[in-house]
Design an enzyme around this catalytic site. Structure first.
Site, PDB file in Angstrom:
ATOM      1  CE  LYS A 207      41.467 -25.920 -12.367  1.00 57.04           C
ATOM      2  NZ  LYS A 207      40.595 -25.838 -10.978  1.00 57.04           N
TER       3      LYS A 207
ATOM      4  CD  GLU B 127      53.556  -2.961  -7.800  1.00 54.49           C
ATOM      5  OE1 GLU B 127      54.686  -2.443  -7.987  1.00 54.49           O
ATOM      6  OE2 GLU B 127      53.219  -3.038  -6.434  1.00 54.49           O
TER       7      GLU B 127
ATOM      8  CB  VAL C 268      51.696  -6.907  -1.888  1.00 56.87           C
ATOM      9  CG1 VAL C 268      51.144  -6.367  -0.601  1.00 56.87           C
ATOM     10  CG2 VAL C 268      52.511  -8.165  -1.577  1.00 56.87           C
TER      11      VAL C 268
ATOM     12  CB  ILE D 154      48.483  -0.265  -3.688  1.00 53.62           C
ATOM     13  CG1 ILE D 154      46.721   0.007  -3.196  1.00 53.62           C
ATOM     14  CG2 ILE D 154      49.071   1.030  -3.234  1.00 53.62           C
ATOM     15  CD1 ILE D 154      46.671  -0.122  -1.827  1.00 53.62           C
TER      16      ILE D 154
ATOM     17  CE  LYS E  43      47.215 -10.305  -0.511  1.00 53.92           C
ATOM     18  NZ  LYS E  43      45.726  -9.940  -0.222  1.00 53.92           N
TER      19      LYS E  43
END
Ligand code: NAP
Ligand code: HSE
Length: 428
Positions: free
Chosen positions: A45, A129, A132, A136, A205
């Site tokens: 920005k 990936e 969420v 992990i 999520k």
């Protein structure tokens, strides 16, 4: 060897981690993907902002179209956040045949189907990936690792901010407002923490996880949501006495192909592995008919953990480029979505009531449960002699949501019930 060129939209927490990992792990990435990866353009920005990493001046731009319309860029990595602009840019990138990696759960929960359809139409990869549980690899696990199984339950601690707050309140007796401020200062919370504390971030999520797990198109509006702002120190203390920890849990269940998805503060039995997931950590518990219980644990946010997932997606795109198979792995929900009714959603419940401390009151209370066929597991009573009130804590056996609503509706009409202080789902 020709480098694969990446356009990075955003150089904040996650974008900075992406640059660090791509630069720091170049040799490993090349060995695993088959090509050098070069971050060719970076959208920000404000170019004049001080940054913790060095990016060549000529790579920085404040104009998103410098990235999207650059024909030499093969992959766009969107880590700027927000919904409308990032959606426009991702669709425009896909339209031009560029592959996309994004960490944007808000976007994927709201517009995932449209974005996946555009990627399929253009033969492009779209990977998300990091959207969420940051570090992990749960999305790849659900899409690939569990293809052979039927998943019947997903429970997630998928919001680090609320887990941090619940942990501090439980372990240190800290006040909700104080811990929220701390979580904001530590950078865990969203710019507007309402979406963390009211459960909307977790709901987004869970929309993504349940779509993948149940292989049917779950919409954000299918998720019932309650946040942690009404969780009191008393509830946490009573929960602990009875062997429970309060956690903001996303719970998605499937039975006979009927599904339900919810996010709510939940009393989790201390012996359940989710009860000991503390601080800003995330965990996703997945139950499959064949595999049984599994759990995936790790950091749900932060610069390098989140960037690890983003760069793993980048490597997957580059591998596909070298194999000439981009756009072929696309996950397509193939099951008709059938939502459970309130009569079909069952759980144990924790209820804390303030009642008049008079003869026969407990009998009246238990009579209401009996009328709606809700069976009780335990009842605790604490008198408050100064006020001639008693506090009653009830744990039910499995009861359906419709019956529980009727029970609570009746309590609201009874003179002897002075207040329904709290109601929690119980798990574990
Ligand atoms: P962030 O620190 O706020 O960084 C956003 C970056 O995007 C900044 O570099 C900003 O530029 C740039 N940007 C934002 N709006 C822009 C615009 N309109 N035009 C040009 N540049 C713009 O955000 P973040 O924490 O890295 O999160 C990025 C995404 O990852 C979000 O979708 C978030 O939900 C997701 N995510 C984050 C985490 C985490 O731990 N932070 C974990 C999982 C997923 P300036 O630097 O010039 O301000
Ligand atoms: N605000 C989010 C959280 C960031 O607390 O989990 C990661 O998505």
């Amino acid at each position: 060897m020709k480098a694969v060129k990446v356009g990075l939209l955003g150089l904040g927490t996650v974008g900075t981690g992406v640059v660090r990992i791509v630069e720091g792990h170049q040799h490993d990435l090349l060995s695993q993907s088959g090509s050098p990866i070069e971050i060719a353009k970076v959208l920000v920005k404000d170019k004049s902002k001080a940054r913790s990493i060095q990016v060549p001046e000529e790579a920085l731009t404040e104009n998103a179209w410098d990235v999207i319309e650059d024909a030499s860029i093969d992959i766009v990595v969107e880590v700027m956040g927000g919904i409308e602009l990032s959606k426009e840019l991702i669709l425009a990138a896909l339209e031009r045949g560029k592959h996309v990696v994004t960490a944007n759960k808000d976007l994927m929960a709201l517009h995932g189907p449209e974005i996946l359809a555009k990627a399929a139409e253009k033969g492009c990869d779209i990977f998300y990936e990091a959207s969420v549980a940051g570090g992990i690899p749960i999305i790849r696990t659900l899409i690939e690792g569990f293809t052979s199984d039927r998943i019947t339950k997903i429970m997630g601690i998928v919001n680090g901010t609320t887990n941090y707050i619940m942990t501090k309140m439980s372990q240190e007796g800290a006040a909700y407002e104080d811990v929220l401020k701390e979580a904001q200062a530590l950078g865990y919370a969203e710019a507007d923490p309402t979406s963390d504390v009211e459960g909307f971030d977790a709901a987004r999520k869970m929309t993504i996880l349940s779509t993948l797990g149940f292989r049917s198109s779950v919409a954000l509006s299918d998720v019932t949501v309650k946040g942690i702002s009404s969780v009191s120190k008393e509830d946490i203390t009573y929960g602990k006495k009875l062997g429970y920890e309060v956690k903001l849990l996303g719970i998605a269940e499937s039975e006979d192909d009927r599904i339900s998805i919810s996010v709510q503060p939940t009393m989790v039995k201390q012996s359940h592995p989710l009860a000991s997931v503390n601080g800003v950590f995330n965990a996703v518990y997945v139950y499959g008919e064949a595999v049984g219980e599994t759990m995936f644990y790790g950091p749900g946010a932060g610069e390098l953990p989140t960037a690890t997932s983003v760069v793993a997606d980048l490597v997957a795109v580059v591998r596909n480029l070298n194999l000439g198979i981009n756009g072929r792995r696309g996950f397509v929900p193939y099951k008709e979505k059938k939502l459970k009714t309130d009569e079909q959603i069952e759980s144990k419940n924790f209820i804390r009531l303030h009642v008049a401390d008079r003869t026969g009151v407990l009998a009246q209370i238990t009579q209401v449960f009996a009328e709606y066929e809700v069976s009780l597991e335990s009842v605790l009573q604490h008198p408050n002699e100064q006020k001639q009130e008693a506090e009653i804590i009830i744990i039910t056996h499995n009861a359906n949501r419709a019956a529980m609503n009727k029970v609570l509706g009746r309590f609201n009409t009874m003179d002897v019930v002075l207040g329904i202080k709290s109601v929690y789902r119980v798990e574990g």
